[in-house]
Design a protein around this motif. Structure first.
Motif, PDB file in Angstrom:
ATOM      1  N   ARG A  59      38.150  25.265  38.892  1.00  0.00           N
ATOM      2  CA  ARG A  59      38.006  24.112  39.159  1.00  0.00           C
ATOM      3  C   ARG A  59      36.920  23.461  38.502  1.00  0.00           C
ATOM      4  O   ARG A  59      37.036  22.148  38.083  1.00  0.00           O
ATOM      5  CB  ARG A  59      37.757  23.862  40.540  1.00  0.00           C
ATOM      6  N   TYR A  60      35.845  24.086  37.590  1.00  0.00           N
ATOM      7  CA  TYR A  60      34.920  23.780  36.987  1.00  0.00           C
ATOM      8  C   TYR A  60      34.843  24.100  35.743  1.00  0.00           C
ATOM      9  O   TYR A  60      33.900  23.499  34.899  1.00  0.00           O
ATOM     10  CB  TYR A  60      33.463  24.024  37.790  1.00  0.00           C
ATOM     11  N   GLN A  61      35.329  25.226  35.252  1.00  0.00           N
ATOM     12  CA  GLN A  61      35.344  25.777  33.959  1.00  0.00           C
ATOM     13  C   GLN A  61      36.508  26.562  33.730  1.00  0.00           C
ATOM     14  O   GLN A  61      37.402  26.935  34.531  1.00  0.00           O
ATOM     15  CB  GLN A  61      33.896  26.622  33.853  1.00  0.00           C
ATOM     16  N   PRO A  62      36.910  26.685  32.231  1.00  0.00           N
ATOM     17  CA  PRO A  62      38.157  27.546  32.055  1.00  0.00           C
ATOM     18  C   PRO A  62      37.710  28.938  32.235  1.00  0.00           C
ATOM     19  O   PRO A  62      36.883  29.547  31.652  1.00  0.00           O
ATOM     20  CB  PRO A  62      38.338  27.092  30.373  1.00  0.00           C
ATOM     21  N   VAL A  63      38.566  29.625  32.954  1.00  0.00           N
ATOM     22  CA  VAL A  63      38.759  30.981  33.181  1.00  0.00           C
ATOM     23  C   VAL A  63      39.821  31.768  33.537  1.00  0.00           C
ATOM     24  O   VAL A  63      40.741  31.132  34.210  1.00  0.00           O
ATOM     25  CB  VAL A  63      37.869  31.229  34.764  1.00  0.00           C
ATOM     26  N   GLY A  64      39.880  32.963  33.007  1.00  0.00           N
ATOM     27  CA  GLY A  64      41.336  33.735  32.957  1.00  0.00           C
ATOM     28  C   GLY A  64      40.925  35.276  33.259  1.00  0.00           C
ATOM     29  O   GLY A  64      39.736  35.462  33.420  1.00  0.00           O
ATOM     30  N   CYS A  65      42.011  36.093  33.294  1.00  0.00           N
ATOM     31  CA  CYS A  65      41.810  37.349  33.293  1.00  0.00           C
ATOM     32  C   CYS A  65      42.828  38.098  32.766  1.00  0.00           C
ATOM     33  O   CYS A  65      43.928  37.579  32.492  1.00  0.00           O
ATOM     34  CB  CYS A  65      41.546  37.821  34.761  1.00  0.00           C
ATOM     35  N   ASP A  66      42.676  39.419  32.415  1.00  0.00           N
ATOM     36  CA  ASP A  66      43.909  40.162  32.044  1.00  0.00           C
ATOM     37  C   ASP A  66      43.814  41.593  32.947  1.00  0.00           C
ATOM     38  O   ASP A  66      42.639  41.715  33.981  1.00  0.00           O
ATOM     39  CB  ASP A  66      43.559  40.817  30.536  1.00  0.00           C
ATOM     40  N   CYS A  67      44.730  42.028  33.027  1.00  0.00           N
ATOM     41  CA  CYS A  67      44.929  43.302  33.784  1.00  0.00           C
ATOM     42  C   CYS A  67      46.006  44.099  33.228  1.00  0.00           C
ATOM     43  O   CYS A  67      46.608  43.865  32.498  1.00  0.00           O
ATOM     44  CB  CYS A  67      45.411  42.764  35.249  1.00  0.00           C
ATOM     45  N   TYR A  68      46.004  45.620  33.762  1.00  0.00           N
ATOM     46  CA  TYR A  68      47.280  46.489  33.074  1.00  0.00           C
ATOM     47  C   TYR A  68      47.891  46.826  34.538  1.00  0.00           C
ATOM     48  O   TYR A  68      47.298  46.563  35.725  1.00  0.00           O
ATOM     49  CB  TYR A  68      46.462  47.588  32.529  1.00  0.00           C
ATOM     50  N   PRO A  69      49.254  47.162  34.455  1.00  0.00           N
ATOM     51  CA  PRO A  69      50.111  47.483  35.372  1.00  0.00           C
ATOM     52  C   PRO A  69      50.148  49.008  35.985  1.00  0.00           C
ATOM     53  O   PRO A  69      51.311  49.698  36.090  1.00  0.00           O
ATOM     54  CB  PRO A  69      51.495  47.194  34.771  1.00  0.00           C
ATOM     55  N   TYR A  70      48.698  49.461  36.288  1.00  0.00           N
ATOM     56  CA  TYR A  70      48.722  50.672  36.862  1.00  0.00           C
ATOM     57  C   TYR A  70      47.908  50.592  37.901  1.00  0.00           C
ATOM     58  O   TYR A  70      46.842  49.833  37.958  1.00  0.00           O
ATOM     59  CB  TYR A  70      48.366  51.888  35.771  1.00  0.00           C
ATOM     60  N   THR A  71      47.752  51.515  38.892  1.00  0.00           N
ATOM     61  CA  THR A  71      46.972  51.880  39.805  1.00  0.00           C
ATOM     62  C   THR A  71      45.676  52.696  39.542  1.00  0.00           C
ATOM     63  O   THR A  71      44.685  53.099  40.514  1.00  0.00           O
ATOM     64  CB  THR A  71      47.412  52.324  41.294  1.00  0.00           C
ATOM     65  N   ALA A  72      45.584  53.047  38.381  1.00  0.00           N
ATOM     66  CA  ALA A  72      44.862  54.242  37.951  1.00  0.00           C
ATOM     67  C   ALA A  72      44.119  53.498  36.552  1.00  0.00           C
ATOM     68  O   ALA A  72      44.563  52.965  35.816  1.00  0.00           O
ATOM     69  CB  ALA A  72      45.271  55.511  37.481  1.00  0.00           C
ATOM     70  N   SER A  73      42.580  53.778  36.661  1.00  0.00           N
ATOM     71  CA  SER A  73      41.966  53.267  35.478  1.00  0.00           C
ATOM     72  C   SER A  73      41.586  54.478  34.553  1.00  0.00           C
ATOM     73  O   SER A  73      42.015  55.704  34.869  1.00  0.00           O
ATOM     74  CB  SER A  73      40.689  52.556  35.844  1.00  0.00           C
ATOM     75  N   ALA A 110      46.836  33.283  36.739  1.00  0.00           N
ATOM     76  CA  ALA A 110      45.683  33.131  35.704  1.00  0.00           C
ATOM     77  C   ALA A 110      45.897  34.481  34.817  1.00  0.00           C
ATOM     78  O   ALA A 110      44.909  34.716  33.816  1.00  0.00           O
ATOM     79  CB  ALA A 110      44.276  33.172  36.339  1.00  0.00           C
ATOM     80  N   SER A 111      46.578  35.386  34.884  1.00  0.00           N
ATOM     81  CA  SER A 111      46.401  36.800  34.493  1.00  0.00           C
ATOM     82  C   SER A 111      47.556  36.865  33.395  1.00  0.00           C
ATOM     83  O   SER A 111      48.737  36.535  33.246  1.00  0.00           O
ATOM     84  CB  SER A 111      46.661  37.788  35.419  1.00  0.00           C
ATOM     85  N   LEU A 153      38.093  33.479  41.525  1.00  0.00           N
ATOM     86  CA  LEU A 153      38.655  32.874  40.365  1.00  0.00           C
ATOM     87  C   LEU A 153      39.149  31.572  40.367  1.00  0.00           C
ATOM     88  O   LEU A 153      38.701  30.784  39.566  1.00  0.00           O
ATOM     89  CB  LEU A 153      39.480  33.929  39.769  1.00  0.00           C
ATOM     90  N   GLU A 154      39.763  31.201  41.220  1.00  0.00           N
ATOM     91  CA  GLU A 154      40.522  29.989  41.533  1.00  0.00           C
ATOM     92  C   GLU A 154      39.268  28.839  41.554  1.00  0.00           C
ATOM     93  O   GLU A 154      39.491  27.657  41.117  1.00  0.00           O
ATOM     94  CB  GLU A 154      41.520  29.735  42.525  1.00  0.00           C
ATOM     95  N   GLN A 155      38.413  29.258  42.457  1.00  0.00           N
ATOM     96  CA  GLN A 155      37.065  28.090  42.738  1.00  0.00           C
ATOM     97  C   GLN A 155      36.564  28.096  41.308  1.00  0.00           C
ATOM     98  O   GLN A 155      36.301  26.843  41.067  1.00  0.00           O
ATOM     99  CB  GLN A 155      36.233  28.751  43.575  1.00  0.00           C
TER     100      GLN A 155
END
Length: 511
Positions: free
Chosen positions: A292-306, A378-379, A287-289
């Motif tokens: 360097r070339y384009q706008p990128v981010g992510c979201d996440c939820y605070p659990y170990t289960a989906s 990024a999250s 993601l960090e790489q």
């Protein structure tokens, strides 16, 4: 701190406001340290902020207010922005939105994972995973404009911003979803996407891991993403794989963003499956790489289960899988798939097939990976809660107070100001939500008052529909919409509205 001179009372007049929150510790959503202030609200916006210790002005003790709140010992932050939800139809059908309001959420982003309530014209029952939004009767918005109108007429207790789902567009134009779309079908999908963008949609979302989208080749998504740049929109994606092929799936997402010249948001970034545990370092490096070339981010939820529909591709004996609902076998809700299989004296796959259609919680992640992704600059935070599940994942009711209580206060994964920024200011930047996400004069008064020492998630996997502890009050567009304490209930005020995309506001690279 800037002051809007037009908003303040004229000299010689007794200053007044709708609501005055006094002696409160402000954490403003920018990542800056807390400061004690008085905060005045009027006309749905933040009228004035007066920090204590300002000898030239003093606190707002002389102001008149219809409502005065003593914030001593409490934190006032921007209302939380849930950037990843499936509340598309619930904001209309159940507009009090208690699962979100009770944890301090004032804005939801719907239409994630390729699943949206609009524009949709169903020919039969909604295809998986669109059935997560409800039965066929819940889909009555053939155009995005009709959905916007329905949201505003329902006047939900929280604000609503929306992505357009790729799978929803496919279901409108294709006779079957187990193939690639033709050029004619793609053109028709693009036309529907353009209509939605003209009426304020945030962008396009995909759920390429799901059975009804996995046969869409990259070229189909590349073509469909082309209208996004002109509208200043974004591309959000539930990756084609969150398992062993995650790096290849991320490369596909980055390619689509580059082609369309738009920001990319990777939805609920995770390392799923036992064979994938420990790979968060290389995932975040990829993601960090890309950053360097384009706008990128992510979201996440605070659990170990989906949690999602019961997906045969994810059936395994290496993790616990809890069935949350089953249409043909409703009595099996709340039981482990392994226990159901043993009861029926069949293997896991046979049990899963017999349960279809069904929903499930997958305990598929490990703590170290979740911690690493959640704490990355990024999250941002999204609950990914499923409001129509009879036994929902506890993230529906608890995601945001869990970040504050468990991850920030107890685990000390990051300071409180950083936690709040991941749920407010950075989220608003990323999704182009103008004048939201910060405690700033002139901004809309979406605010949450909470006790930093006691705030916590009360929802559990066995008892998930529990409001959070430590949330004292929530304002949406200046209206006091929720009171915590002993009552934990919404007020009679519902002041939410549809939030249209603000072109040029999105700042995915911000960290």
């Amino acid at each position: 701190m800037s002051t809007d001179s037009n908003a303040l009372p004229t000299p010689g007049c007794t200053p007044s406001c709708d609501t005055l929150i006094r002696n409160v510790s402000v954490i403003d959503g920018s990542g800056s340290a807390a400061y004690v202030a008085d905060v005045a609200l009027a006309g749905g916006r933040i009228l004035h902020i007066e920090p204590h210790g300002n000898a030239s002005a003093g606190a707002l003790s002389g102001w008149q207010a219809q409502q005065v709140v003593d914030g001593s010992g409490k934190v006032l932050s921007p209302g939380f922005i849930d950037v990843h939800t499936h509340d598309d139809t619930n904001v209309i059908r159940t507009p009090n939105m208690l699962p979100k309001l009770s944890q301090g959420v004032t804005t939801v982003v719907v239409g994630n994972c390729g699943i949206s309530a609009a524009p949709v014209s169903l020919k039969a029952e909604p295809p998986d995973p669109m059935n997560l939004l409800g039965e066929a009767s819940a889909f009555s918005y053939p155009t995005f404009a009709s959905y916007v109108d329905a949201v505003n007429q329902a006047q939900p207790a929280i604000n609503v911003a929306a992505l357009i789902g790729h799978t929803a567009l496919r279901s409108n134009q294709m006779d079957r979803l187990d193939r690639a779309a033709t050029a004619t079908e793609i053109a028709a999908m693009c036309e529907q996407l353009r209509e939605a963008l003209e009426h304020g949609a945030l962008g396009l979302s995909t759920g390429l891991a799901y059975g009804n989208a996995i046969n869409a080749p990259t070229a189909e998504v590349l073509a469909l993403a082309e209208p996004l740049a002109e509208a200043g929109a974004i591309y959000a994606t539930h990756l084609r794989s969150e398992f062993a092929d995650i790096l290849e799936a991320m490369d596909e997402a980055f390619r689509i963003g580059k082609h369309a010249r738009v920001p990319v948001v990777i939805s609920h970034l995770k390392c799923a499956g036992v064979e994938n545990w420990g790979r968060s370092g290389e995932v975040l490096e990829a993601l960090e790489q890309a950053q360097r070339y384009q706008p990128v981010g992510c979201d996440c939820y605070p659990y170990t289960a989906s949690s999602s529909t019961l997906d045969l591709k994810q059936v395994t004996d290496t993790i616990d899988i809890m069935v949350t609902w089953s249409e043909p076998e409703p009595a099996m809700g709340g039981k482990l798939l392994a226990d159901i299989a043993a009861e029926w004296q069949v293997d896991l796959m046979a049990a899963a097939r017999r349960l279809q259609p069904a929903g499930a919680v997958y305990h598929c992640m490990q703590d170290d990976d979740v911690n690493r992704i959640l704490s990355h600059p990024a999250s941002v935070v999204g609950s990914d809660g499923l409001p129509n599940d009879p036994l929902p994942h506890p993230r529906l009711w608890g995601a945001f107070p869990r970040v504050l209580g468990y991850y920030s206060r107890e685990q000390k994964l990051f300071p409180l100001a950083v936690a709040i920024r991941k749920m407010t200011g950075l989220s608003a930047e990323r999704f182009g939500l103008a004048e939201r996400g910060l405690v700033r004069e002139g901004y809309w008064a979406d605010l949450v008052l909470f006790d930093a020492e006691t705030v916590r998630d009360a929802a559990t996997f066995s008892d998930p529909m529990q409001p959070a502890e430590g949330i004292d009050a929530v304002w949406v567009n200046g209206a006091l919409s929720y009171l915590g304490g002993a009552q934990k209930a919404p007020t009679e005020l519902r002041a939410g509205r549809f939030l249209a995309r603000q072109a040029g506001v999105s700042g995915v690279l911000a960290s």
